[in-house]
Design an enzyme around this catalytic site. Structure first.
Site: not given
Length: 719
Positions: A61, A64, A108-109, A143, A145, A334, A449, A471
């Site tokens: 708070r 904010d 990419s790996i 690490e 993925k 890695k 609802c 609704c």
């Protein structure tokens, strides 16, 4: 001045900050600028402690209040700046993303789920580093993925200047404005950053936030995302940054792509990133080789101790996978040393110094994370299980139907239980059974609802929201149905456009469709003059709809196109139909396709004050055409029953049904032993075909059906 200097103890907004501020009119421009600098520095430090250190020193708070004050000052004194934390709230929508080239390739790996492939990666690394001689002291950084969206973040002189999606690995979409809205993306780096830094990070949606977001989408009648990665990808490429700001995205940073101050090892890079305010993952581990014999080192057989530790790391993380707050689908191994990385180099597709050891896909058995309720067009309440994403028949599933309250009770299903998920007809996922009970009792539907707060009432095994068209969920679906093929067939009013019109406040009822104006439509994202004119033209033509189409379009439960045609043929006008419904509903039972239950449902629909008012409002804009109840096109098909499935060329299924009914046949929605012909178009339903085979029903392809009509001298309606 560095962020560290700005965040010194003389900043009043760091510890126990005040939340009562001097009125704006009492501040000079210099005082406002100084307060803005202090607030920005303090908020950056609070962001770092919250996102990176996980150790906030002020309450949400209070944060904010500081944030609101900063926004207020920036607006009142024209002090906005690209680096300001307030940029995280979004901005004006953009037309499209610019494609830009990456600072360094984002390849990419290479990957596998087989441990032997991981060992082969290690053997290749050790043999290729050091001019082909076996190397003993290879170290790896292990690490998680992450299963999210990979992006490049570029900082110059400590300020964020660009955020780009991975794209094809060489160039991607510039999504900087969206990235600024993510709390764990600092606008300005902490401490003493390098002059230039490009880092690779993974944007993701935490699992609990994903489930909450999906629950909200389901309850609002929207299609949920299949998994957190899809939710992330769909969010980061939104054209409106304010939408991105409202969705719960986070980032982990895991690689330095380029920097004016490169470290010698990957572990040193990862240690420095949090010092700059860039959040890393706490599950990262470094594994190193123990001394090996010279004979072993000289050959290419065997593997180093480090890779066995890396394999063990993967197995341990697999066991912890379900307890992590984010989705991972394996681990990345890695090479630690940067010089060794450069020596190993790259292929055209992937870096040769990294390897991904994948997890097996979750298959069929998964826990229920939450249960949401979906409100259908007729008000029917369908409970939906939100699942940890699981592979079912090669498809990732994150939700499954629980059908109705009776089935929930019978299967004793509740949140937390581990269940087996199947797909009905390889399409609709459903919970088959509870495998492991982790809760007491079974899930109970809410009494009201979640959309409109109207009472939920039971009708046998089913449950319904009593809100009717009051609704919002039923309203949106009712509008979609009104415009669908089974309704008035209004082009340009699909699920996406209806949701957009409702959320923009332009449509709050079916009747309000006819009050849309061109300027309102063209002001919406994605709407041009042509699309606006086309929709308005469709609506203008729909002001005199055929009575059967109008009756079906209203979405009265159990009144589809076939029943609507019977009712129109019986009563001729909407006024005559409604008078019978309201005053003498028993007369409805004399109409083909209408029994006691359907007659009662029609009566209850119009007895609802909200529904009756909604229909009256529509009738102020439309005049349903009268049907000649005396006309009979012929009885060539008297006594025959047709069922249609799939899409037909040039006509709707409704046209085909009207054609056969006009000549004495019945057209029903499901195949049974009473069906004479199943007519199949493109992409027919598998269930109807199976039922036809089981009941020995003749199947006519579209061409055969047309020949059948010609043989009887009949033209197909709608052509």
């Amino acid at each position: 001045m560095s962020v560290a200097d700005e965040s010194s103890d003389d900043n009043p907004y760091l510890r126990d900050p005040p939340t009562e501020f001097v009125p704006l009119e009492e501040l000079s421009a210099e005082e406002a600028e100084h307060q803005v600098e202090q607030l920005r520095a303090a908020i950056r430090e609070h962001d770092r402690r919250y996102y990176v250190e996980n150790d906030p020193i002020i309450a949400d708070r209070t944060y904010d209040a500081l944030f609101a004050r900063l926004r207020e000052l920036e607006g009142a004194f024209s002090l906005s700046h690209p680096d300001s934390p307030t940029r995280s709230v979004g901005g004006e929508p953009i037309d499209a993303f610019e494609t830009v080239e990456h600072v360094a390739p984002m390849l990419s790996i290479d990957q596998s789920g087989d441990a032997e492939d991981v060992r082969e990666f290690d053997r290749r690394v050790r043999n290729e580093v050091g001019e082909g001689e076996g190397v003993e002291d290879i170290s790896y950084v292990c690490e998680p993925k992450f299963d999210g969206v990979s992006m490049e973040f570029v900082y110059e002189e400590g300020s964020l200047v660009r955020a780009v999606t991975r794209g094809d690995g060489h160039e991607g979409d510039d999504v900087t404005r969206n990235a600024r809205t993510i709390g764990s993306v600092p606008q300005k780096l902490h401490g003493d950053p390098p002059d230039f830094l490009a880092v690779r990070g993974e944007v993701y949606m935490p699992k609990d936030e994903f489930q909450a977001h999906n629950r909200d989408r389901i309850e609002r009648g929207e299609e949920p995302f299949a998994n957190p990665r899809n939710a992330t990808a769909g969010t980061i490429r939104q054209l409106d940054p304010t939408v991105v700001a409202q969705r719960p995205l986070e980032v982990f940073y895991f690689d330095v792509l380029e920097s004016s101050e490169l470290e010698d090892t990957h572990r040193e890079e990862l240690e420095r990133l949090p010092e700059l305010g860039l959040r890393t993952n706490d599950r990262v581990e470094v594994v190193e080789s123990a001394e090996r014999s010279s004979a072993d080192a000289a050959g290419d057989e065997g593997s180093g101790d480090a890779i066995e530790e890396a394999i063990d790391y993967r197995d341990r993380l697999l066991e912890a996978r379900d307890d992590l707050p984010y989705e991972i689908d394996g681990v990345v191994i890695k090479v630690d040393d940067r010089e060794a990385r450069e020596e190993l180099g790259q292929t055209a597709r992937h870096d040769r110094w990294a390897f991904a050891y994948k997890f097996p896909a979750r298959a069929e058995v998964t826990p229920i994370v939450d249960i949401a309720v979906q409100i259908g067009r007729t008000g029917r309440v369908t409970p939906v299980a939100l699942l940890e994403p699981v592979d079912v028949g090669g498809v990732t599933v994150s939700r499954a139907s629980l059908h109705n309250p009776d089935e929930i009770a019978e299967k004793n299903v509740n949140v937390g239980d581990t269940v087996r998920v199947q797909r009905a007809g390889d399409v609709i996922p459903y919970v088959e059974e509870v495998i492991e009970k982790a809760s007491e009792g079974h899930y109970e539907l809410p009494e009201r609802c979640p959309i409109c707060e109207s009472p939920i009432e039971r009708d046998g095994p089913m449950a319904f929201c009593t809100g009717g068209l009051a609704c919002d969920a039923q309203l949106r679906r009712s509008i979609e149905y009104y415009a669908s093929d089974d309704g008035l067939d209004l082009e340009g009013l699909g699920e996406k456009s209806v949701r957009q019109l409702v959320e923009a406040g332009l449509v709050d009822s079916i009747a309000s469709l006819y009050e849309l104006e061109r300027a309102e439509l063209t002001a919406l994202e994605g709407w041009g003059e042509t699309s606006a004119d086309n929709l308005l033209s469709e609506l203008a033509e729909a002001r005199d709809p055929p009575l059967p189409d109008f009756l079906s379009a209203l979405g009265i439960p159990h009144v589809g196109p076939a029943t609507a045609r019977e009712l129109a043929r019986e009563f001729g006008t909407f006024a005559a139909f409604r008078e019978v419904v309201e005053d003498e509903p028993d007369q409805l039972e004399g109409v083909d396709d209408v029994g006691e239950t359907v007659a009662e449902t029609i009566h209850e629909f119009f007895a609802s004050e909200a529904n009756a008012e909604a229909v009256d409002d529509v009738l102020e804009h439309v005049s349903p055409q009268e049907v000649d109840t005396e006309t009979d096109a012929g009885n060539e098909f008297d006594g025959l029953t047709f069922v249609f499935t799939g899409s037909l060329e040039g006509v709707t299924r409704g046209d085909a049904q009207e054609t056969v009914e006009a000549h004495g046949a019945n057209a029903t929605g499901s195949v049974s032993g009473n069906t004479d012909y199943l007519v199949i178009g493109e992409s027919p339903g598998a269930t109807k075909l199976e039922d036809a085979e089981e009941n020995d029903v003749d199947v006519l392809e579209e061409g055969e059906f047309r020949e059948f009509l010609v043989e009887h001298g009949i033209d197909l309606e709608g052509e």
